[in-house]
Write an enzyme that holds these catalytic residues in place. Structure first.
Site, short mmCIF file in Angstrom:
data_model
loop_
_atom_site.label_atom_id
_atom_site.label_comp_id
_atom_site.label_asym_id
_atom_site.label_seq_id
_atom_site.Cartn_x
_atom_site.Cartn_y
_atom_site.Cartn_z
N SER A 49 -14.36 -32.33 9.53
CA SER A 49 -15.76 -32.67 9.72
C SER A 49 -16.07 -34.11 9.37
CB SER A 49 -16.62 -31.74 8.86
OG SER A 49 -16.18 -31.80 7.53
N THR A 165 -20.03 -33.24 5.39
CA THR A 165 -20.11 -34.69 5.34
C THR A 165 -19.53 -35.11 4.02
OG1 THR A 165 -22.14 -34.74 6.64
CG2 THR A 165 -21.83 -36.57 5.12
N THR A 183 -19.54 -38.76 8.55
CA THR A 183 -19.37 -37.42 9.12
C THR A 183 -19.13 -37.49 10.61
OG1 THR A 183 -20.42 -35.22 9.23
CG2 THR A 183 -21.83 -37.08 9.69
N ARG A 193 -26.58 -35.90 19.97
CA ARG A 193 -27.26 -35.43 18.75
C ARG A 193 -26.81 -36.28 17.54
NH1 ARG A 193 -25.66 -33.67 13.42
NH2 ARG A 193 -27.29 -32.31 12.64
N THR A 216 -25.83 -33.31 2.39
CA THR A 216 -24.95 -32.73 3.39
C THR A 216 -25.60 -31.42 3.82
OG1 THR A 216 -22.72 -31.87 3.83
CG2 THR A 216 -23.52 -31.65 1.58
N1 ASP Z 1 -25.41 -33.49 7.64
C1 ASP Z 1 -24.43 -33.49 8.70
C2 ASP Z 1 -25.15 -33.53 10.02
O1 ASP Z 1 -26.16 -32.87 10.18
C3 ASP Z 1 -23.52 -32.32 8.68
C4 ASP Z 1 -23.13 -31.81 7.31
O2 ASP Z 1 -23.17 -32.52 6.34
O3 ASP Z 1 -22.76 -30.64 7.18
O4 ASP Z 1 -24.69 -34.18 10.93
#
Ligand code: ASP
Length: 309
Positions: A49, A165, A183, A193, A216
């Site tokens: 990720s 992230t 991320t 997106r 995150t």
């Molecule tokens: N915050 C990140 C996003 O929405 C994803 C994550 O941290 O899980 O892109």
């Protein structure tokens, strides 16, 4: 002189804090140390990720989001939707240092990176896609719905099981704070997106005069409450980092109630200028974070905050 502290999201954040702490102990600035830590995670293909080897969007493109912020000067930089460049956090730093702007996106971010000497590289999306489908055989059998039968083609569905992230916050020996957030965003996101992670004030905010905070989780919900700036302003008003994180989780819950939905998985991390640490998450997030200070690193589970009944 301050005692260096570095904290990072998720158990893989330990890779970041273990990399950053010796740099802080050697007297390096907080921003240098946290970015070195974040890059160690970006370069680890086992982390699905963050950085290369991450899961792609719905049409197979791997796009990276990152931002950095220096608490001493409030200088900041960010990239979103960056493709074919390995270390998004290093490019975000270059945006901060070399341009009058804060955020570059897509092709513009890529061209800037190339101009700055970053290499074009192929992301490992084929392996990432194969791995994702191996772990989710039900996707092929049962299209539609959410999470356990996630349909990558349905634009209304967020796959809440595949994202994370690395947000790294550090305090250096001179008492300065620095932060980075990096991320690949939500797995199988809609092309284009962008979540909270490259948005200063949402995924990250750092001010030596108040504190550092990062997030995150489901970025849409973090943006909705302006999560990281909210936490830093809570600390400026006298709240501890722990209180600031819990208040952010409560905000996510309250926003969900107002929209008539269940609160999404969101997690918050904060560090005060004195080196105090806080962490909290919404219910069932199972958020863990790494803390390195002195001669030890711990991975701790954050307090979860449920919606008030
Ligand atoms: N915050 C990140 C996003 O929405 C994803 C994550 O941290 O899980 O892109």
């Amino acid at each position: 002189m301050a005692d260096p502290v570095v904290i990072a999201t998720w158990p893989f954040g330990k890779t970041a804090t273990d990399t950053a702490l010796p740099l802080l102990a050697a007297g390096k600035p907080a921003l240098d140390a946290v970015i070195a830590g974040a890059q160690a995670v970006e370069n680890d293909p086992a982390v699905r990720s963050v950085g290369f080897g991450s899961l792609p969007d719905r049409i197979g493109q791997l796009t990276l989001d990152s931002c950095v912020m220096d608490g001493k000067t409030l200088s900041c930089g960010a990239v979103a939707g960056l493709q074919h460049i390995r270390n998004a956090s290093a490019v975000a730093r270059r945006v901060m240092e070399k341009t009058p702007h804060v955020l570059l996106v897509g092709e513009g971010a890529k061209w800037f990176a190339l101009q700055e000497g970053f290499k074009l590289e192929m992301p490992h999306t084929v392996e990432a896609i194969r791995e994702w489908f191996e772990k989710h055989p039900e996707v092929k059998k049962k299209p539609g719905g959410r999470q356990d039968n996630f349909d990558p083609v349905d634009i209304n569905v967020i796959d809440e099981s595949n994202h994370d992230t690395v947000t790294v916050l550090g305090l250096d020996k001179n008492g300065h704070l620095g932060g980075v957030c990096t991320t690949s965003g939500l797995a199988f996101k809609m092309p284009g997106r962008v979540g909270d992670s490259p948005i200063i004030g949402a995924g990250l905010y750092v001010d030596d005069l108040a504190g550092a905070a990062g997030a995150t989780g489901v970025g849409e919900e973090i943006i909705r409450i302006g999560g990281s700036l909210f936490m830093v302003e809570q600390m400026r008003a006298g709240k501890t980092p722990q209180q600031a994180c819990e208040l952010a989780a409560k905000r996510v819950n309250a926003a969900a109630v107002r929209r008539g939905v269940h609160p999404a998985a969101c997690a918050f991390l904060a560090l005060s200028p004195k080196g105090e640490v806080g962490a909290a998450a919404t219910e069932r997030t199972n958020f863990q974070y790494a803390v390195s200070k002195g001669d030890k690193t711990e991975v701790l589970k954050a307090k979860e905050i449920g919606p008030e009944v």
